[in-house]
Scaffold this active site. Structure first.
Site, PDB file in Angstrom:
ATOM      1  N   SER A  61     -13.641 -16.990  -1.939  1.00 35.55           N
ATOM      2  CA  SER A  61     -12.791 -15.492  -1.976  1.00 35.55           C
ATOM      3  C   SER A  61     -13.435 -14.579  -1.464  1.00 35.55           C
ATOM      4  O   SER A  61     -14.383 -15.203  -0.249  1.00 35.55           O
ATOM      5  CB  SER A  61     -11.932 -15.386  -3.324  1.00 35.55           C
ATOM      6  OG  SER A  61     -11.228 -14.647  -2.968  1.00 35.55           O
ATOM      7  N   LEU A  62     -13.769 -13.922  -2.234  1.00 36.87           N
ATOM      8  CA  LEU A  62     -14.323 -12.272  -1.692  1.00 36.87           C
ATOM      9  C   LEU A  62     -15.932 -13.038  -1.543  1.00 36.87           C
ATOM     10  O   LEU A  62     -17.376 -12.864  -0.849  1.00 36.87           O
ATOM     11  CB  LEU A  62     -14.526 -11.933  -2.501  1.00 36.87           C
ATOM     12  CG  LEU A  62     -15.019 -10.137  -1.853  1.00 36.87           C
ATOM     13  CD1 LEU A  62     -14.551  -9.651  -0.403  1.00 36.87           C
ATOM     14  CD2 LEU A  62     -15.289  -8.472  -3.315  1.00 36.87           C
TER      15      LEU A  62
END
Length: 757
Positions: free
Chosen positions: A524-525
């Site tokens: 993800s991030l």
């Protein structure tokens, strides 16, 4: 002036804790507390010798619940049991086994408060680890409580402190668990129940004093067995031990006979009036071999271990032998051999894993744990390799010793406090030798200042309503929004780089033989953060963001970095080749500075689930024409048992070396032939074209291939996991969980192993 107190040999005591039955000595110690030394001499008429049990400055009679009253005098840590065992030279050797709790931690973090609830489930350390822990324990006894930590468990990811009886992770800040020194065990069927350490200490003292091994070497004298009894004191008052053999005993106890003589109780009381348990001395190998059940923890009502070297117990535990249900199932014969000898597996690839959004919520919700996710991922890699005949055939040296891959989690979110006006002491500050290596992020990222013209913090602008929902938004969504701001983004990148370098250097320190490749994996991030760090490598403008190691592979799982790069108007490229031919086909130097992100890694993989709403493609950002091609599908992994059942497994095993010997070099060609539809167009154009314009088009198509190969040896970057039957029918339902279900996916694990090995 020195006070000598002479007591019978059967008196058992611990430093600064006289047992209740000898509380009459309290007035002596109180009256003579100013003396420089008080010696307790125990006279043993049987052996005609005097043994100095304790030498304290001074000895204070007190209960376990009381604190050490003299602040200017350090409480002693010398183990009485250790000295007593030295005085008996003909006692059989004691096979000690150490255990660790697996259910309830002492603390949720290294610096967190101690939990009140005690652990119930324990598992034994391997024989090798237990031996190392015992050596550290004996050394701590000799050095008055000074000991070095012992690295234990698979790949030595955890460390044991024998003085505090704690097991804690080395490479991340996680729960701290209790450990237990097992010397005497309850024997019930084919299971061993380790005795609580205070109880085991008293039983061992009675064993060394009664010396049943001298009379029962042939296990015949049953009458003498009845006379070999030992009364228990302290919290076990009312119970006693009968020694029935060279390493066997029975624990008998009943509150009705608490004040009755042990001898009278043995001769006249009916057996039904009191209960008994069989005890076994030592964790013997023959008992391991005679059992066929695996080693699994079983719940217990009450079982506590000591937290001090002097084997003191917690009186609040309300421990009784009848409530001991912390069963340690004996392992099978195959498991027993593993416990007795665990070879160190060779690690050729180290993967440092960076989490994405939502990990701040882990401080409130225990189910949100990136450490647990990586633990599941590590297990999935191991399970997949052990059930993959093709990988084992190509890499026979790794078979039985692991897959050669180690994964470590990187936790950065706890270092960042958005708008929190307080100092943050890093939990790893004590692990480093100097201040530069510590990760003390004491200053707040919100630039909190008392001046009127300063920027307000998040706390200043927050509305104190619907707090729970606002906390979720703050812990999850705010991470992405704040990363888009240059001020916060620079702080996050600096914190992650420090964590990466610390993990790498700490691993090299603990495993000096490691000389393999280092890969980065971001979810993800976290993938976006690692992407920015990798593209800054080798750039002198970002000297504070340089890594201490080269990046071999970069895996992005469920990543939105394609969206972020598109919004920033940037393309993606690999390292600039040095040959003149390739330079003529590459981007201009100006385009690299303005609109292209160059990754300094050998291979870049963008992996996603088709229903993951967070993930985006990146291949069109390298070559726009790649948008015409679908992402490369990751094939389903068929475990060994499925192949064997159809007879295919034997064929693969027999011809694996011939078929798969070129797996690493041929996998790129295989993927390209299946995926790049324009390859056939390029071949036709090469054969049929004779004019200049057609030749220019051919060079342009070759240029597309070359740019893709710069970023990945396979010529592809976007890899898509295949949907299951339920995923296709219920795509919206699947999308809710797809973003967090990468860690147990065997298809993903098998694909990563084929790319690494």
């Amino acid at each position: 002036m020195i006070l000598y107190i002479v007591l019978p040999f059967y008196v058992r005591t611990k430093p600064y804790s006289i047992l209740p039955s000898y509380s009459s000595l309290q007035w002596i110690t109180n009256a003579w507390c100013s003396l420089p030394s008080i010696y307790i001499l125990c006279h043993c008429s049987k052996h005609q010798e005097e043994i100095t049990i304790l030498a304290l400055k001074p000895l204070i009679a007190m209960n376990n619940s009381e604190e050490w009253p003299l602040k200017h005098v350090q409480p002693p840590k010398l183990s009485f049991r250790h000295l007593l065992s030295r005085s008996v030279t003909d006692a059989p050797s004691l096979r000690v086994r150490w255990f660790y709790a697996v259910d309830r931690p002492l603390r949720k973090s290294r610096t967190g408060p101690t939990e009140i609830k005690k652990a119930k489930n324990f598992l034994p350390f391997s024989a090798e680890d237990s031996e190392h822990i015992e050596k550290s324990y004996l050394k701590a006894v000799e050095n008055d409580g000074q000991s070095e930590p012992v690295n234990v468990n698979e790949d030595y990811l955890y460390s044991v402190n024998v003085v505090s009886r704690e097991l804690s992770p080395i490479y991340w800040d996680g729960p701290v668990y209790r450990i237990l020194r097992g010397t005497w065990f309850f024997s019930r069927g084919d299971k061993l129940y380790p005795c609580e350490e205070n109880l085991a200490t008293q039983v061992e003292e009675g064993y060394l004093n009664s010396c049943p091994y001298r009379e029962f070497s042939n296990e015949k004298d049953s009458a003498a067995a009845q006379s070999k009894t030992w009364a228990l004191l302290g919290r076990y008052t009312g119970g006693f031990v009968q020694y029935t053999g060279s390493r066997n005993a029975r624990l008998v106890y009943d509150d009705f006979y608490r004040n009755v003589s042990v001898k009278i109780m043995n001769r006249f009381s009916p057996a039904s009036f009191h209960r008994s348990d069989k005890l076994v001395r030592g964790y013997e190998l023959d008992m391991l071999e005679s059992n066929s059940k695996p080693s699994t923890p079983v719940p217990t009502e009450e079982l506590t271990s000591t937290t001090l070297l002097n084997d003191s117990s917690d009186p609040s535990d309300n421990f009784t032998p009848s409530n001991t249900e912390s069963t340690i199932d004996l392992p099978s014969a195959t498991d027993a051999s593993h416990l007795m000898s665990r070879p160190d597996r060779e690690v050729n690839h180290l993967i440092l894993c960076c989490h994405g959004i939502g990990q701040k919520m882990g401080e409130r919700v225990e189910t949100v744990s990136f450490v647990k996710d990586i633990s599941n991922f590590r297990k999935t890699l191991k399970k997949t390799f052990n059930s993959s005949p093709d990988l084992q055939a190509v890499y026979p040296k790794l078979k039985g010793g692991g897959n050669g891959v180690q994964c470590l989690p990187l936790l950065w979110r706890q270092d960042i406090r958005f708008g929190m006006a307080r100092d943050l002491d890093s939990s790893f500050a004590d692990d480093d030798d100097d201040d530069d290596e510590s990760l003390n992020m004491s200053r707040d990222l919100a630039l909190d200042d008392l001046e009127d013209d300063s920027i307000p913090t998040l706390d200043n602008i927050n509305i104190p309503t619907v707090t729970g929902l606002r906390n979720i938004i703050s812990d999850v969504l705010l991470d992405v929004l704040l990363y888009c701001q240059p001020n916060y983004r620079d702080k996050i990148l600096a914190a992650v780089v420090k964590r990466l370098n610390r993990l790498y250097n700490l691993y090299k320190k603990n495993v000096p033989s490691f000389n393999g490749h280092v890969s980065l994996l971001g979810h993800s991030l976290g993938a976006l953060i690692l992407f920015d760090i990798i593209r800054y490598q080798g750039n002198i403008k970002y000297s504070k963001l340089q890594l201490d190691f080269p990046v071999a592979n970069f895996f992005a799982l469920g990543s939105p970095l394609g969206l972020f790069q598109m919004l920033n108007g940037k393309k993606i490229a690999g390292p600039i080749p040095k040959t003149n031919l390739t330079r003529s086909l590459s981007y201009s130097e100006q385009s690299f500075d303005s609109g292209v992100s160059i990754l300094s890694c050998q291979n870049f993989y963008n992996i996603f689930h088709p229903t993951d709403p967070i993930s985006y493609r990146v291949e069109p950002l390298v070559v726009k024409q790649m948008a015409r091609l679908k992402p490369q599908k990751i094939s389903h992994f068929r475990p060994h048992q499925d192949l064997s059942s159809s007879g295919v497994g034997h064929k693969i095993a027999g011809g694996a070396l011939n078929v798969l010997s070129g797996l690493r070099s041929g996998i790129a060609n295989t993927l390209i032939l299946k995926s790049l539809s324009y390859a056939s167009v390029f071949n036709e154009a090469t054969a049929d074209s004779h004019d200049e314009s057609q030749g220019a088009e051919n060079i342009r198509d070759w240029h597309i291939d070359e740019r893709m190969y710069r970023l990945n040896k396979t010529g592809r970057i976007d890899f898509m996991l295949q949907e299951g039957a339920l995923d296709t029918s219920y795509s919206y339902v699947s999308a809710m969980n797809a973003h967090s279900e990468y860690w147990k996916n065997v298809d993903l694990a098998h694909f990563i192993l084929t790319q690494l090995l």
